[in-house]
Design a protein around this motif. Structure first.
Motif, PDB file in Angstrom:
ATOM      1  N   LEU A 133      -7.368 -17.462 -22.536  1.00 59.02           N
ATOM      2  CA  LEU A 133      -7.499 -18.790 -21.982  1.00 59.02           C
ATOM      3  C   LEU A 133      -7.978 -18.744 -20.343  1.00 59.02           C
ATOM      4  CD1 LEU A 133      -4.687 -20.599 -23.964  1.00 59.02           C
ATOM      5  CD2 LEU A 133      -6.950 -20.150 -24.572  1.00 59.02           C
ATOM      6  N   ASP A 134      -7.760 -17.809 -19.610  1.00 51.78           N
ATOM      7  CA  ASP A 134      -8.109 -17.843 -18.323  1.00 51.78           C
ATOM      8  C   ASP A 134      -9.693 -17.293 -18.188  1.00 51.78           C
ATOM      9  OD1 ASP A 134      -5.826 -18.688 -16.589  1.00 51.78           O
ATOM     10  OD2 ASP A 134      -4.913 -16.993 -17.226  1.00 51.78           O
ATOM     11  N   SER A 135      -9.831 -16.025 -18.910  1.00 51.37           N
ATOM     12  CA  SER A 135     -11.206 -15.494 -18.965  1.00 51.37           C
ATOM     13  C   SER A 135     -12.155 -16.217 -19.590  1.00 51.37           C
ATOM     14  CB  SER A 135     -10.819 -14.020 -19.359  1.00 51.37           C
ATOM     15  OG  SER A 135     -10.466 -14.165 -20.802  1.00 51.37           O
ATOM     16  N   GLU A 136     -12.056 -17.157 -20.692  1.00 49.93           N
ATOM     17  CA  GLU A 136     -12.984 -17.655 -21.469  1.00 49.93           C
ATOM     18  C   GLU A 136     -12.421 -19.292 -21.419  1.00 49.93           C
ATOM     19  OE1 GLU A 136     -13.117 -15.499 -25.165  1.00 49.93           O
ATOM     20  OE2 GLU A 136     -14.495 -14.368 -24.343  1.00 49.93           O
ATOM     21  N   ALA A 137     -12.109 -19.792 -20.445  1.00 51.57           N
ATOM     22  CA  ALA A 137     -11.925 -21.140 -20.127  1.00 51.57           C
ATOM     23  C   ALA A 137     -12.792 -22.287 -21.054  1.00 51.57           C
ATOM     24  CB  ALA A 137     -11.504 -21.472 -18.802  1.00 51.57           C
ATOM     25  N   LYS A 138     -14.036 -21.959 -20.520  1.00 56.48           N
ATOM     26  CA  LYS A 138     -15.069 -22.827 -21.122  1.00 56.48           C
ATOM     27  C   LYS A 138     -15.042 -22.816 -22.657  1.00 56.48           C
ATOM     28  CE  LYS A 138     -18.352 -22.325 -17.160  1.00 56.48           C
ATOM     29  NZ  LYS A 138     -19.711 -21.982 -17.007  1.00 56.48           N
ATOM     30  N   LYS A 139     -14.992 -21.830 -23.172  1.00 56.93           N
ATOM     31  CA  LYS A 139     -15.194 -21.447 -24.700  1.00 56.93           C
ATOM     32  C   LYS A 139     -13.899 -22.280 -25.286  1.00 56.93           C
ATOM     33  CE  LYS A 139     -17.989 -17.570 -24.689  1.00 56.93           C
ATOM     34  NZ  LYS A 139     -18.241 -15.971 -25.010  1.00 56.93           N
ATOM     35  N   TRP A 140     -12.634 -21.853 -24.809  1.00 58.38           N
ATOM     36  CA  TRP A 140     -11.459 -22.325 -25.477  1.00 58.38           C
ATOM     37  C   TRP A 140     -11.373 -23.759 -25.075  1.00 58.38           C
ATOM     38  CZ3 TRP A 140      -9.320 -20.363 -29.154  1.00 58.38           C
ATOM     39  CH2 TRP A 140      -9.181 -18.689 -29.221  1.00 58.38           C
ATOM     40  N   ARG A 141     -11.951 -24.470 -24.094  1.00 60.68           N
ATOM     41  CA  ARG A 141     -12.029 -25.809 -23.673  1.00 60.68           C
ATOM     42  C   ARG A 141     -12.655 -26.525 -24.780  1.00 60.68           C
ATOM     43  NH1 ARG A 141      -9.092 -30.095 -21.432  1.00 60.68           N
ATOM     44  NH2 ARG A 141     -10.706 -31.701 -20.936  1.00 60.68           N
ATOM     45  N   LEU A 142     -13.936 -26.172 -24.932  1.00 61.38           N
ATOM     46  CA  LEU A 142     -14.591 -26.881 -26.126  1.00 61.38           C
ATOM     47  C   LEU A 142     -14.252 -26.629 -27.506  1.00 61.38           C
ATOM     48  CD1 LEU A 142     -17.088 -28.484 -26.363  1.00 61.38           C
ATOM     49  CD2 LEU A 142     -18.804 -26.214 -26.548  1.00 61.38           C
ATOM     50  N   ALA A 172      -2.841 -30.263 -40.218  1.00 56.89           N
ATOM     51  CA  ALA A 172      -3.483 -31.166 -38.963  1.00 56.89           C
ATOM     52  C   ALA A 172      -2.394 -30.919 -37.571  1.00 56.89           C
ATOM     53  CB  ALA A 172      -3.590 -32.562 -39.171  1.00 56.89           C
ATOM     54  N   GLY A 173      -1.238 -30.908 -37.927  1.00 53.54           N
ATOM     55  CA  GLY A 173      -0.248 -30.833 -37.043  1.00 53.54           C
ATOM     56  C   GLY A 173      -0.347 -29.217 -36.325  1.00 53.54           C
ATOM     57  N   ILE A 174      -0.769 -28.104 -36.989  1.00 56.19           N
ATOM     58  CA  ILE A 174      -0.949 -26.855 -36.461  1.00 56.19           C
ATOM     59  C   ILE A 174      -2.086 -26.942 -35.698  1.00 56.19           C
ATOM     60  CG2 ILE A 174      -1.566 -24.602 -37.079  1.00 56.19           C
ATOM     61  CD1 ILE A 174       0.136 -24.870 -39.679  1.00 56.19           C
ATOM     62  N   PHE A 175      -3.262 -27.479 -36.021  1.00 57.61           N
ATOM     63  CA  PHE A 175      -4.383 -27.701 -35.354  1.00 57.61           C
ATOM     64  C   PHE A 175      -4.255 -28.329 -34.012  1.00 57.61           C
ATOM     65  CE2 PHE A 175      -7.405 -27.383 -39.107  1.00 57.61           C
ATOM     66  CZ  PHE A 175      -7.171 -26.079 -39.488  1.00 57.61           C
ATOM     67  N   LYS A 176      -3.310 -29.648 -34.102  1.00 55.61           N
ATOM     68  CA  LYS A 176      -3.059 -30.058 -32.747  1.00 55.61           C
ATOM     69  C   LYS A 176      -2.161 -29.439 -31.667  1.00 55.61           C
ATOM     70  CE  LYS A 176      -4.062 -34.973 -33.892  1.00 55.61           C
ATOM     71  NZ  LYS A 176      -3.467 -36.489 -33.811  1.00 55.61           N
ATOM     72  N   SER A 177      -1.490 -28.680 -32.345  1.00 56.90           N
ATOM     73  CA  SER A 177      -0.616 -27.681 -31.565  1.00 56.90           C
ATOM     74  C   SER A 177      -1.464 -26.690 -30.841  1.00 56.90           C
ATOM     75  CB  SER A 177       0.608 -27.181 -32.181  1.00 56.90           C
ATOM     76  OG  SER A 177      -0.044 -26.109 -33.249  1.00 56.90           O
ATOM     77  N   ILE A 178      -2.274 -26.163 -31.293  1.00 59.10           N
ATOM     78  CA  ILE A 178      -3.371 -25.270 -30.775  1.00 59.10           C
ATOM     79  C   ILE A 178      -3.987 -25.869 -29.916  1.00 59.10           C
ATOM     80  CG2 ILE A 178      -5.240 -23.805 -31.324  1.00 59.10           C
ATOM     81  CD1 ILE A 178      -3.952 -23.237 -34.325  1.00 59.10           C
ATOM     82  N   VAL A 181      -1.757 -26.219 -26.598  1.00 57.47           N
ATOM     83  CA  VAL A 181      -1.949 -24.984 -25.768  1.00 57.47           C
ATOM     84  C   VAL A 181      -3.259 -24.758 -25.190  1.00 57.47           C
ATOM     85  CG1 VAL A 181      -1.455 -22.654 -25.842  1.00 57.47           C
ATOM     86  CG2 VAL A 181      -0.190 -24.244 -27.193  1.00 57.47           C
ATOM     87  N   ALA A 182      -4.276 -24.729 -25.851  1.00 53.37           N
ATOM     88  CA  ALA A 182      -5.703 -24.379 -25.185  1.00 53.37           C
ATOM     89  C   ALA A 182      -6.102 -25.422 -24.437  1.00 53.37           C
ATOM     90  CB  ALA A 182      -6.679 -23.975 -26.379  1.00 53.37           C
ATOM     91  N   GLY A 183      -5.976 -26.481 -24.648  1.00 50.67           N
ATOM     92  CA  GLY A 183      -6.476 -27.809 -23.621  1.00 50.67           C
ATOM     93  C   GLY A 183      -5.591 -27.708 -22.457  1.00 50.67           C
ATOM     94  N   GLY A 184      -4.346 -27.775 -22.460  1.00 50.69           N
ATOM     95  CA  GLY A 184      -3.564 -27.770 -21.232  1.00 50.69           C
ATOM     96  C   GLY A 184      -3.881 -26.551 -20.316  1.00 50.69           C
ATOM     97  N   ARG A 187      -7.327 -26.390 -18.837  1.00 54.76           N
ATOM     98  CA  ARG A 187      -7.657 -27.572 -17.789  1.00 54.76           C
ATOM     99  C   ARG A 187      -6.714 -26.829 -16.473  1.00 54.76           C
ATOM    100  NH1 ARG A 187      -7.810 -33.184 -17.806  1.00 54.76           N
ATOM    101  NH2 ARG A 187      -7.964 -33.250 -20.009  1.00 54.76           N
ATOM    102  N   ALA A 188      -5.629 -26.208 -16.740  1.00 53.38           N
ATOM    103  CA  ALA A 188      -4.850 -25.635 -15.591  1.00 53.38           C
ATOM    104  C   ALA A 188      -6.176 -24.369 -14.771  1.00 53.38           C
ATOM    105  CB  ALA A 188      -3.803 -25.006 -15.981  1.00 53.38           C
ATOM    106  N   ALA A 189      -6.789 -23.997 -15.850  1.00 52.29           N
ATOM    107  CA  ALA A 189      -7.637 -22.886 -15.295  1.00 52.29           C
ATOM    108  C   ALA A 189      -8.744 -23.461 -14.460  1.00 52.29           C
ATOM    109  CB  ALA A 189      -8.176 -21.850 -16.218  1.00 52.29           C
TER     110      ALA A 189
END
Length: 441
Positions: A133-142, A172-178, A181-184, A187-189
């Motif tokens: 998530l740090d190295s590919e922050a843009k991709k995982w954000r989108l 859908a709950g699993i998707f939202k949990s991902i 994690v990815a969004g938070g 965002r920190a990165a």
């Protein structure tokens, strides 16, 4: 007789927002705003807005892409808030709100199952992809935002399939949990990237204030929308699609506006390949413009693995001798089992890591043209590397060391002059460190 004029004895400013001066006259010092127009009510309100919602010291305290990114982030947050309202209404209707035949126990069980599967999904995703998530922050954000829209669409459609409602909302709950994690994490990165005065906490807090304001605006609009769509599933889907398009477009523009001056694998590969083609060093703005922002799920022809165990590179004493030949750097390279792997020594510096990555990129990608000063024979040997059954494999690795000896120092000076940060990287190194006892021959 000439009257004594006030004398400016000091000036002060509050960032770029305010400028004041101190005037001395007849032994009295008076403080007044240097820009008289700044005292207007309109400018006062603007300054108040900046103080409440923007980081202290803006714009000097943040990166140059901050305002553009925050604008599109605000648009996407507003669209997401409205879409979330529609999805929540559909979920409540699906668990039986408004249905006299529905039981509280059944609704509670469905909700608990959704939350439980979401918790498991959060743990598993953080375990498998947390380091990416740090190295590919843009991709995982989108990717997180696309997945969030997918989850909300599933929640909207779930009431139409009562037999599979629990399965759909749990998925859908699993998707939202991902997404959480990815969004938070991304965002920190991005906050680390935006902070210019070690003010990550302030930027994060003000980002939260901005999002709260946007969600409040979305809540007010939702109060108008809900009565309109309550008995109209078709209108609900239509509005959701409209908000989703706006949400995804704003997210794409947001990640595209980010200009990171720190190397990850993709940005370093883009800059290095351009340098090998024509000797030009791309600036961070130019390289970020070329960087892809969508995740690729297909496997690369020759992916790179960083920080691997020694056994992934060498299998015999002969392999180790070859790996050390022409190599006086604290890393080893090799190509085996369809990967270009890099083994790192404990004393390797950030500069060594960048050099190792550059060499791995050259080994994993066929080059189109030779840079100035590089012999055609060396380039041909690099192109032939991927015939992994060839007995000359290690010779090609040795020649890649010679290639780096010729080009890396000029390349490193060039990227530093172009504005790239070389004191830290976002390269995805694993934690294995190996200290070999043999000297290079």
């Amino acid at each position: 007789m000439e009257v004594n004029k006030p004398v400016v004895v000091a000036t002060e400013k509050y960032g770029s927002a305010e400028s004041w001066e101190y005037l001395a006259k007849d032994g009295v010092i008076e403080r007044r705003r240097h820009d008289r127009d700044g005292a207007s009510r309109g400018n006062f309100l603007i300054c108040l807005f900046k103080t409440v919602f923007l980081p202290q010291g803006y714009p000097e305290s943040v990166s140059g892409d901050y305002l553009q990114y925050q604008f599109w982030d605000t648009v996407q947050a507003f669209a997401s808030s409205l879409s979330g309202t529609l999805a929540t209404q559909a979920s409540l209707r699906g668990v039986g709100v408004g249905n006299q035949e529905a039981t509280v126990a059944a609704a509670t069980i469905t909700w608990l199952l959704r939350d439980g599967t979401g918790m498991l999904g959060r743990i598993l995703f953080a375990w498998r992809k947390g380091s990416k998530l740090d190295s590919e922050a843009k991709k995982w954000r989108l990717f997180a935002d696309v997945l969030n829209d997918t989850a909300m669409f599933m929640e909207i459609m779930a009431p139409n399939f009562p037999s599979y409602f629990t399965l759909i909302v749990c998925t859908a709950g699993i998707f939202k949990s991902i997404v959480g994690v990815a969004g938070g994490a991304t965002r920190a990165a991005l906050t680390v990237h935006q902070a210019r005065r070690d003010n990550m906490a302030d930027i994060s807090a003000k980002d939260g204030s901005q999002e709260t304001l946007v969600n409040l605006a979305g809540l007010l609009v939702s109060l108008i929308l809900i009565p309109l769509v309550t008995d109209s599933p078709l209108l609900t889907v239509g509005l959701f699609l409209l908000f989703t398009i706006l949400h995804l477009f704003a997210n794409y523009k947001a990640v595209r506006s980010v200009v990171m001056a720190t190397f990850n694998e993709v940005r370093l590969s883009i800059v290095l390949h351009q340098y090998l083609r024509d000797g030009k060093i791309l600036s961070p703005v130019e390289a970020n413009r070329k960087e892809p922002v969508f995740l690729e799920f297909r496997r690369k022809p020759m992916p790179i693995k960083l920080g691997v165990k020694l056994q992934e590179i060498v299998q015999s004493q002969e392999d180790l001798d070859w790996a050390l030949k022409n190599n006086d750097k604290p890393y080893l390279l090799g190509a085996r089992n369809g990967y270009v792997s890099v083994c790192l020594g404990p004393e390797a510096s950030v500069c060594d890591q960048i050099r190792a990555m550059c060499q791995a990129i050259c080994l994993s990608s066929p080059l189109n043209s030779a840079p100035a000063g590089v012999e055609a024979q060396q380039l041909l040997m690099l192109r032939q590397l991927f015939t992994l059954n060839s007995q000359r494999h290690w010779e090609m690795v040795c020649n890649s060391h010679k290639l780096m000896d010729q080009i890396f120092i000029p390349f490193l000076k060039g990227v530093e002059s172009a504005g790239w940060q070389t004191h830290r990287t976002l390269l995805d190194w694993d934690e294995w460190r190996v200290e070999w006892k043999l000297k290079s021959s």
